[in-house]
Design an enzyme around this catalytic site. Sequence first.
Site, PDB file in Angstrom:
ATOM      1  N   MET A 315       0.642  -1.214  -0.158  1.00  0.00           N
ATOM      2  CA  MET A 315      -0.059   0.050  -0.027  1.00  0.00           C
ATOM      3  C   MET A 315       1.045   1.289  -0.162  1.00  0.00           C
ATOM      4  O   MET A 315       0.725   2.212  -0.844  1.00  0.00           O
ATOM      5  CB  MET A 315      -0.966  -0.014   0.924  1.00  0.00           C
ATOM      6  CG  MET A 315      -1.929  -1.145   1.106  1.00  0.00           C
ATOM      7  SD  MET A 315      -3.049  -0.903  -0.229  1.00  0.00           S
ATOM      8  CE  MET A 315      -3.706   0.807  -0.326  1.00  0.00           C
ATOM      9  N   VAL A 389       2.325  -1.078   9.601  1.00  0.00           N
ATOM     10  CA  VAL A 389       1.590  -2.190  10.070  1.00  0.00           C
ATOM     11  C   VAL A 389       0.509  -1.642  10.963  1.00  0.00           C
ATOM     12  O   VAL A 389       0.219  -0.556  11.654  1.00  0.00           O
ATOM     13  CB  VAL A 389       2.254  -2.912  11.082  1.00  0.00           C
ATOM     14  CG1 VAL A 389       2.932  -2.379  12.352  1.00  0.00           C
ATOM     15  CG2 VAL A 389       1.823  -4.425  11.444  1.00  0.00           C
ATOM     16  N   SER A 417      -6.858   1.005   7.939  1.00  0.00           N
ATOM     17  CA  SER A 417      -8.047   0.612   7.526  1.00  0.00           C
ATOM     18  C   SER A 417      -9.272   0.369   8.413  1.00  0.00           C
ATOM     19  O   SER A 417     -10.349   0.062   7.970  1.00  0.00           O
ATOM     20  CB  SER A 417      -7.730  -0.877   6.655  1.00  0.00           C
ATOM     21  OG  SER A 417      -7.137  -1.771   7.577  1.00  0.00           O
ATOM     22  N   HIS A 438      -7.565   6.962   3.604  1.00  0.00           N
ATOM     23  CA  HIS A 438      -7.468   5.214   3.395  1.00  0.00           C
ATOM     24  C   HIS A 438      -7.683   5.052   1.836  1.00  0.00           C
ATOM     25  O   HIS A 438      -8.614   5.156   1.310  1.00  0.00           O
ATOM     26  CB  HIS A 438      -8.938   4.661   4.178  1.00  0.00           C
ATOM     27  CG  HIS A 438      -8.821   3.290   4.144  1.00  0.00           C
ATOM     28  ND1 HIS A 438      -9.868   2.492   4.085  1.00  0.00           N
ATOM     29  CD2 HIS A 438      -7.588   2.446   3.968  1.00  0.00           C
ATOM     30  CE1 HIS A 438      -9.670   1.112   3.946  1.00  0.00           C
ATOM     31  NE2 HIS A 438      -8.345   1.158   3.838  1.00  0.00           N
ATOM     32  N   ASN A 441      -6.582  -1.247  -2.376  1.00  0.00           N
ATOM     33  CA  ASN A 441      -5.718  -1.898  -3.284  1.00  0.00           C
ATOM     34  C   ASN A 441      -6.481  -2.491  -4.454  1.00  0.00           C
ATOM     35  O   ASN A 441      -7.612  -3.115  -4.338  1.00  0.00           O
ATOM     36  CB  ASN A 441      -5.130  -3.000  -2.529  1.00  0.00           C
ATOM     37  CG  ASN A 441      -3.964  -3.757  -3.133  1.00  0.00           C
ATOM     38  OD1 ASN A 441      -3.455  -3.035  -3.949  1.00  0.00           O
ATOM     39  ND2 ASN A 441      -3.947  -5.027  -2.768  1.00  0.00           N
ATOM     40  N   GLU A 450     -11.000   7.232   1.368  1.00  0.00           N
ATOM     41  CA  GLU A 450     -11.818   7.869   2.397  1.00  0.00           C
ATOM     42  C   GLU A 450     -10.960   8.466   3.049  1.00  0.00           C
ATOM     43  O   GLU A 450      -9.881   8.519   3.447  1.00  0.00           O
ATOM     44  CB  GLU A 450     -12.381   6.316   3.480  1.00  0.00           C
ATOM     45  CG  GLU A 450     -13.144   5.749   2.802  1.00  0.00           C
ATOM     46  CD  GLU A 450     -13.479   4.285   3.694  1.00  0.00           C
ATOM     47  OE1 GLU A 450     -14.566   4.066   3.887  1.00  0.00           O
ATOM     48  OE2 GLU A 450     -12.349   3.674   4.313  1.00  0.00           O
ATOM     49  N   ASN A 488     -14.999  -0.799   4.577  1.00  0.00           N
ATOM     50  CA  ASN A 488     -14.527  -2.052   5.388  1.00  0.00           C
ATOM     51  C   ASN A 488     -15.354  -2.552   6.377  1.00  0.00           C
ATOM     52  O   ASN A 488     -15.775  -3.830   6.609  1.00  0.00           O
ATOM     53  CB  ASN A 488     -13.250  -1.796   6.244  1.00  0.00           C
ATOM     54  CG  ASN A 488     -11.981  -2.009   5.058  1.00  0.00           C
ATOM     55  OD1 ASN A 488     -11.973  -2.616   4.147  1.00  0.00           O
ATOM     56  ND2 ASN A 488     -10.812  -1.681   5.443  1.00  0.00           N
TER      57      ASN A 488
END
Length: 674
Positions: A315, A389, A417, A438, A441, A450, A488
Amino acid sequence: MKNVCWKLETDAQNIGWLHLDVPGKSANTLSQATIEELSTQLDEAIHANLKGLVMISDKSSGFIAGAEVSEFTQIQDVEEAENFMANAREVFAKLENMQIPTLALIHGHCLGGGLELALACDYRVAEEGASLGFPEVNLGIFPGFGGSVRAIQKMGVRNAMPLMLSGRPMVAKLARKAGLVDVVVPQRQLKRAAVHTILNQPTPVHKRKTTLVDKALNSNLGRSLLSKYLRKQTKAIVNEAFYPAPFALIDVWQRFGNNREIMFVQEGKAVSALIASPTAQNLVRLFFLQDKLKAMGKVETTPIQHVHVIGAGVMGGDIAGWCALQGFKVTLQDQNMQVVASAIARSATLYGKILKRDPRAQQAAMDRLIPDLAGDGVAQADLIVEAIVENLDIKQGLYKSLEPRMKKDAILATNTSGIPIDELALVLKKPERLLGMHFFNPVSKMKLVEIVAGEKTDTASLERAFAFVTKIRRLPLPVKSAPGFLVNRILMPYLMEAIRMVVEGISPQAIDKAALDFGMPMGPVTLADKVGLDVCLAVAKDLEKISDDVVPEFLQTWVSEGRLGMKSGQGFYTYNKGKAQGALSTSSEHGDIQHRLIMRMLNEAVRCLDEGIVADSELLDAGMVFGTGFAPFRGGVMAYIEQTGKKEIMATLKAMEKTYGPRFKGSAAAWKKV
């Protein structure tokens, strides 16, 4: 009739210049009124004894962007659409049949109805940077003002069909080779080239380029054979049941391509039937939703010039590469030089595909993408994008080290995310400049970003973020800071239901096939593998407290073993060079699979709307279509609910709750507001 959009002027050489400048718009479009006014102006030109007529746009943005799409939403039935098409064809035929040479002078964009108008002229003279195309298939139709007939006639079917079936524009130089444009010159020479062409009347390019092959392909046998090939190629890309427009175009040409006048009429009939269909109306709605998101970035703000990205994984690396492609200076930081090198290599491949005809532009983009292991770019950056991460403690630790080094007006954006912004902001002295940005992918293909505001995020930072996202040719969607945000949050129940079915023994292939048959661009099991099972696990854990889903143990085991999906070569599927091994199910018998998947998504969408995750149903639909690819021809999640009927969906949810449990229970209060 008073002239509102068109103005006819005559120069010293008795050449008429018909100027188009639609008031109140940044780009020219062809409304019914504009076309009627054009008819009157053409009558005046016919009686003016001119040496020639040049069609010219006074807009800096380009020639004509297409038909006035807002009028499509007002068409009530096929008959009204046919009248609209017939009137436009009549005016374009008047232009085509003038006894003096006519010429379209093209700069910027020349699209859709604008290109159809240009094709009705004898000549097309374009600047080098012009872009010409037929994007109509993206709206569920195809050229309906005579454009399909004239394009095939002037370019040959081998060039015209790909242009119309794909919806992708072509640059002027390629258009010249294809027979679409007669002359290509630098912008400063446009008018001189137009005058020269009118006075000398050279043989048009399309008449010089007509070949025996083109003639053979337009024979009855040629059309039959090529149509079969075109249908096969098109079916590999889109489902005819969902997107009938390209297939209707092929059919009209196959049946009527040997008779120009009949094909004009049949083109109009076919497009009229399409434009009144739910598919076209839904795609037109999405066209305006896209414009609504773009408008959010059209604010005057302090511009962002330097972007610093921390985290060069899939990303972060791809965000950095995309920003550099769009003209920004980008510094890319990571602890591992090999990860940075891999990200830069991916960017080089991307640039090679997008800019394959412009090596200098490729090199310029590469020069803007700068490796920065030490993080020196932090102090100069206007925007810092964190893409490390998904761990709250690790992110907060990074923020504490970053804040003292940042410029006072720099924005800190996280690509998390689903971790709430307010939790991340607890360690900052200036939480007002932290926001979520955000991406999805693959970054180079997914349009949505977002923009997540925390409780303390200030308006200035948000406005700059909206403007930046628009500048990199993406669509900013404002969402509330809550676990999973919007996309999500709605997507995860859908994915978890798919995983649950795998546990029950239903094959991943059958699950994916059910979703594809609904119109999704990718099955949920494949999507989980592509997003990354580690990302799915992190988001699912974040959402556990507000959902009825429990993360299965095997998923945690897989992630701990490095079985992460496509990026590791093994997930639910095994991958070889990025492709899943094993045939997709061919069965159309889904049982409850499709309902289980889609009902989870609809139910969660209604909850999100009730909780104010986004401001309205339009933004929710935009988020799900542009962020997940939710079947565009259905218009979005909330549009699908409206068109299917709330009562029917609630009855289905109730039946599924009895069979499968409380995760299908709908909130009566939330559904009541729909």
